[in-house]
Design a protein around this motif. Structure first.
Motif, PDB file in Angstrom:
ATOM      1  N   TYR C 328       0.818  -1.302  -0.019  1.00 22.47           N
ATOM      2  CA  TYR C 328       0.059  -0.046   0.045  1.00 22.47           C
ATOM      3  C   TYR C 328       0.909   1.300  -0.090  1.00 22.47           C
ATOM      4  N   PHE C 329       0.808   2.006  -1.033  1.00 19.97           N
ATOM      5  CA  PHE C 329       1.233   3.298  -0.991  1.00 19.97           C
ATOM      6  C   PHE C 329       0.552   4.282  -0.177  1.00 19.97           C
ATOM      7  N   LEU C 330       1.264   4.773   0.824  1.00 25.13           N
ATOM      8  CA  LEU C 330       0.762   5.988   2.085  1.00 25.13           C
ATOM      9  C   LEU C 330       0.449   7.111   1.336  1.00 25.13           C
ATOM     10  N   GLY C 360       8.303  12.562  -1.040  1.00 21.51           N
ATOM     11  CA  GLY C 360       8.518  11.592  -1.919  1.00 21.51           C
ATOM     12  C   GLY C 360       7.467  10.576  -1.727  1.00 21.51           C
ATOM     13  N   ALA C 361       7.633   9.054  -2.136  1.00 22.40           N
ATOM     14  CA  ALA C 361       6.578   8.036  -1.983  1.00 22.40           C
ATOM     15  C   ALA C 361       6.956   7.429  -0.936  1.00 22.40           C
ATOM     16  N   TRP C 362       6.114   6.806  -0.254  1.00 21.68           N
ATOM     17  CA  TRP C 362       6.172   5.749   0.924  1.00 21.68           C
ATOM     18  C   TRP C 362       5.054   4.779   0.900  1.00 21.68           C
ATOM     19  N   GLU C 363       5.784   3.481   0.966  1.00 25.28           N
ATOM     20  CA  GLU C 363       4.987   2.172   0.564  1.00 25.28           C
ATOM     21  C   GLU C 363       5.300   1.234   1.894  1.00 25.28           C
ATOM     22  N   VAL C 364       4.115   0.588   2.134  1.00 25.38           N
ATOM     23  CA  VAL C 364       4.261  -0.271   3.185  1.00 25.38           C
ATOM     24  C   VAL C 364       3.881  -1.728   2.732  1.00 25.38           C
ATOM     25  N   ALA C 365       4.331  -2.903   3.081  1.00 24.64           N
ATOM     26  CA  ALA C 365       4.260  -4.221   2.405  1.00 24.64           C
ATOM     27  C   ALA C 365       4.341  -5.265   3.652  1.00 24.64           C
ATOM     28  N   GLY C 389       7.829  -4.943   5.004  1.00 25.02           N
ATOM     29  CA  GLY C 389       8.522  -4.096   4.460  1.00 25.02           C
ATOM     30  C   GLY C 389       8.085  -2.323   4.506  1.00 25.02           C
ATOM     31  N   LEU C 390       9.207  -1.713   4.410  1.00 25.85           N
ATOM     32  CA  LEU C 390       8.892  -0.301   4.437  1.00 25.85           C
ATOM     33  C   LEU C 390       9.724   0.265   3.526  1.00 25.85           C
ATOM     34  N   ASN C 391       9.168   1.132   2.344  1.00 30.63           N
ATOM     35  CA  ASN C 391       9.947   1.691   1.143  1.00 30.63           C
ATOM     36  C   ASN C 391       9.793   2.993   1.111  1.00 30.63           C
ATOM     37  N   TRP C 392      10.564   3.939   0.986  1.00 27.82           N
ATOM     38  CA  TRP C 392      10.842   5.076   0.735  1.00 27.82           C
ATOM     39  C   TRP C 392      11.592   5.664  -0.475  1.00 27.82           C
ATOM     40  N   TYR C 393      10.762   6.313  -1.426  1.00 23.02           N
ATOM     41  CA  TYR C 393      11.298   6.751  -2.646  1.00 23.02           C
ATOM     42  C   TYR C 393      11.504   8.245  -2.765  1.00 23.02           C
TER      43      TYR C 393
END
Lengths: 448, 448, 448
Positions: C328-330, C360-365, C389-393
């Protein structure tokens, strides 16, 4: 070069260093005996470095650089990644760098090998920063303006298989079976093939502060600086306490083609864990002081570096070295300073060489160099060198260099019997005891 | 592509050669015995070459080139640096080149592998120039104009660890344990890891003169040329006179995927220094003569190369080979000549292949090839091949090739017992004695 | 960037992935015994991938790409060529690709490692496509339009020496002596050094069909697909029937820095040819089913892959695995789809990170993963993992990732005595039986 999406600037560059070396005084060396190969240093030619890099800027605030050396990698690896980092510059004059990059330690190490005055770095810098691999993975905060810079980094081991196989006695050989002189504190699996058995990465904290307290202009100033570092060592033992891999050693090479390490402590971790007569280097601390003066075409530079050893079997033994040299541009140029790294930069001749009377730039230099790897239980030998150099810069991107190096007072004698030491100098190193090798070194360099 | 400072022009390029090979007549081969693996040549696919280069011009008078092959390096190395040089062009038509570059020897060797008529070079060129590594470090003076060129070079060993471990019996294995066929006269340490024990670099003097005595136009001319070379060998012995490393050998491969050397002299240095029955190759001399004719879409080409051996145990044994072939462009193009190197250049089809009736260029060729590595005490075998080829050039940068190669009169019999020889053909080579292997070879090539 | 002759467009690019890994629960592991090194997974940092590529288009209808990984190559090689191909596009939407490229198999494998949701691929994809080396030499026909794609390929072994030496017992070590986990079905000579003794290249037929049966927009669609593959194995025996080289194995790594294979079948070819109790894997078949849903910032993805084994000693044993996860993209972005490959593409944040409030973009998975390498006579272990997972773009070309991975129900127990099996889990793997290792993984990535 703009990229497809317009947000990138990228460039490709590289460097080639073609070297030659001729040796004298080999006749003073004893003949090799038994299964040993000749003691004499080899004459020959070599491609000392052949590097390509890609670097660029994107979204204004981000830099990246990736560089690979196709002949000799950083530290003592056969070929490998040097720089591989991202830098975030949004808060100038502060910057944050993440990736693999050079540790902030020592003026001569901070200077690119393209811009060194002599062909090889001085022995203390070679032994304490270059050979243990100055390129390490980590994160660095830095600050720089015209007259001052400071940088502090938390770093781990370098990337890349070292290509070395080391035995428990501290002897490491490369894939060709040649004995190499340093494990770079990278264990033999390297960080790219780490598995259980490799142990946790070692780490270090390293910092450097440098500036120009007296500054008249870019051609008249005094540079001073200091560096410090604390580094742990990765030692791995098997289930039955036998030393398996890791450790580190300090060694110095003087030649540019024949890279035999005349001085070499051998691996400072040795023997079964905790056993009587065993040694286990736990960590070491380095401290360096540096100074340089530029006054028109004349410049002077000197550094002192000391390394203290701690761990099982060690009582803060100190290995140390220093050097000093002067340089003069016959054609009037000044050494160029790069404030952001507190180090030397590219020389641009006042007039390029051409067939109509342009001479390019001509530089002469003379220096002295000392390294002592003997203290307490450590016996890696001791030596001094005196050297003179002549550099010709036909233009800003080509350089021809000649160095004459004379080794003085080389002491690679074994310790008196009955004394306990970690390692003795090997048969090869002992052959050089009290000889005075002379070398003539050449380099043709292009960078683009 | 212009550089940041406007004085540079730089370009990146590369080549990919994807190969396939299928073999017949393997059923004539005797079965492998004992611990030997199968004698049959392997069918398969391979990336024969994958090279990238950076090259450029700066300050008008300077060129540089750096090229790396990521799959197979020059000579017999696994991967490595090919070109790495600076060239100074201020005194045209004269040029001075310093660095690592191809030796000036033989028409077929001077031609880029991108522009060869057949997939692999002929056996004599492969054995006497390609496998001993045509890329060497040195300096070359050259002269070239439209109809004549001459080049002379003083060269040393190639850069780069060969990745080979050779034993005193002359058998060399690579890092994967596979037996390779040539030490490239690069000792096992390679020039990038030279130390004392590696010996001084060997050196050679090599030159070539070529021209077009009859010249009507760029599509009607006669090319003639001659090459000569004197090369010393680096042999290293231990303190007790045992052969340690160095020496050289001559070998020829015929396949493009399975690169087994059917002919192979083994290392020509063997045994303890000066002992009875020992051999020590000191130097060898090469001489080559070449000619080619272009007459519209038709062309012919032939070369003869002989190598004389001298040293302890040798009495000027002569190894020699020659080849000849003809080629015809069905679509009317002519072979393209590059005057500056006296060699062949890129073919540009009259009309590119497209879906509207463009055919690209089509070329047929047939040739004959002979190599004799047997003379006096040397027994490396003897063979002939006959081959036909079909090349399709959809455009100037893509080429598809198919070759059918038939091996004739292969003689890899051991020498009669009681006769003294340096080396016998190995069990693998002997299995091919009097067989007639057939191969179908394919290549898809792109260069950019 | 235009080329000299105006017919070329070329670009240089690359990627850097700097990784870190910290492990917990190592205290549940038994201590290593005897000559074994520690069982605990290593903490550390690494450069996971450092790749450069050159790619371009010429004469409109031709594409090429050449990519090299300088730290870890494809499959399990130390460094090597990934892509090296020419593609002909004149008959769009059809394309013909020749060279080395990724096999058309599995959604997660088809997705570039730059665009994966988690740091490492799921175990089934790792074991059945990634480790056996997804990059292979061959030819592929493909068709693609906005909603459907299909590709079928005839492929052979990968290029490049694997750097592995494997013994007849199925244990393979790299040039540093470290035990690696997979022969990649590339024999130890690799395709670049194939000789007689290497055997004929193995080959496979592999295909994939994927599409979007429900398609509302590029941010609302359902993806489904299926893959199938038949692959032969290259097994080579000596004249006296001893297994010499070749075979293959299946293994899975979970860490990103410590790449120890917790699950590992060992080499599935073992023993003298045809002898009692010997095993010879002749070929295997793979089948995969995949599905994914994108609904605005939310997405889900799952795959199932099974592999059946056939040959002497095998009775269609089946190894299998599956995974599923949601993301999910926060910050509201959607996962990006690339129709031409039926896989995921680059994420572009709605607003880049900057000092003026851009996030930027933040994603949790979160996901679940299962792999079973135990069936019949094969005992390679079984495990499950749960991960978040936590991703920061910060922008489209930089990504920071953190994953927490918990391993569940790991079963690496040896088979009961008296039962015949090909291989037992090794001492190292057995130590992890019923432990629950936890890992925190980090990555900083830039691609350009």
């Amino acid at each position: 070069i703009g990229s497809n999406d317009g947000n990138f600037k990228a460039a490709i560059g590289g460097r080639l260093q073609l070297d030659g070396q001729t040796n004298w005084n080999s006749h003073n060396l004893p003949n090799a005996t038994g299964a040993n190969t000749t003691n004499a240093l080899a004459d020959g030619t070599s491609l000392r470095r052949a590097r390509l890099h890609a670097e660029g800027t994107f979204f204004k605030d981000y830099d990246y650089k990736f560089e690979y050396d196709f002949t000799r990698g950083p530290g003592t690896t056969a070929a490998g990644v040097t720089d591989a980092y991202i830098r975030w510059n949004a808060l100038k004059p502060f910057a944050l760098t993440v990736g693999q990059f050079k540790e902030p330690f020592s003026l001569e190490e901070a200077t690119s090998n393209r811009f060194l005055t002599f062909i090889e770095r001085n022995m203390a810098v070679n032994a304490f920063s270059d050979n243990p691999n100055a390129y390490r993975i980590g994160a660095m905060g830095s600050y720089s303006e015209q007259r001052w810079m400071a940088a502090g980094a938390l770093m781990s081991e370098s990337v890349g298989g070292s290509g070395l196989t080391c035995n428990a006695a501290g002897t490491c050989t490369n894939v060709n079976g040649a004995t190499l002189y340093n494990t770079s504190s990278v264990n033999t699996n390297g960080n790219a093939n780490r598995n259980n058995g490799s142990g946790n990465s070692s780490w270090d904290v390293t910092g450097r502060v440098a500036g120009r307290p007296w500054y008249n202009s870019e051609t008249e100033f005094l540079h001073v600086g200091a560096s410090g570092s604390y580094r742990t060592i990765n030692n791995n033992y098997t289930g039955n306490s036998a030393f398996n891999n890791g450790g580190t050693l300090f060694a110095a090479s003087i030649g540019n083609v024949d890279r035999t390490a005349l001085l070499n402590t051998g691996n400072l971790t040795k023997g079964n864990k905790g056993a009587a007569g065993s040694y286990e280097l736990d960590h070491y601390t380095r401290f360096g002081a540096e100074s340089a003066l530029v006054y028109g075409p004349f410049s002077m530079q000197g550094e002192y570096i000391r390394t203290g050893l701690q761990g099982n079997g060690y009582k803060d033994e100190v290995l140390e070295g220093y050097y000093g040299y002067g340089s003069y541009f016959l054609t009037g140029e000044s050494r160029k300073y790069k404030a952001s790294t507190g180090a030397w930069d590219r020389i641009t001749p006042s007039r390029n060489f051409d067939m109509n009377g342009g001479w390019g730039a001509w530089e002469v230099a003379a220096g002295y160099d000392y390294l002592n790897l003997k203290d307490g239980t450590v016996n890696g030998g001791r030596a001094q060198t005196a050297k003179i150099g002549l550099n010709w810069y036909p233009n800003s991107h080509v350089r021809l260099m000649a160095n004459y190096v004379h080794v003085l007072n080389i002491d690679t004698a074994p310790t008196a019997s009955g004394t306990t030491v970690v390692n003795q100098p090997g048969a090869r190193s002992q052959a050089f005891n009290n000889t005075n090798p002379d070398m003539l070194q050449f380099r043709a360099q292009v960078d683009f």
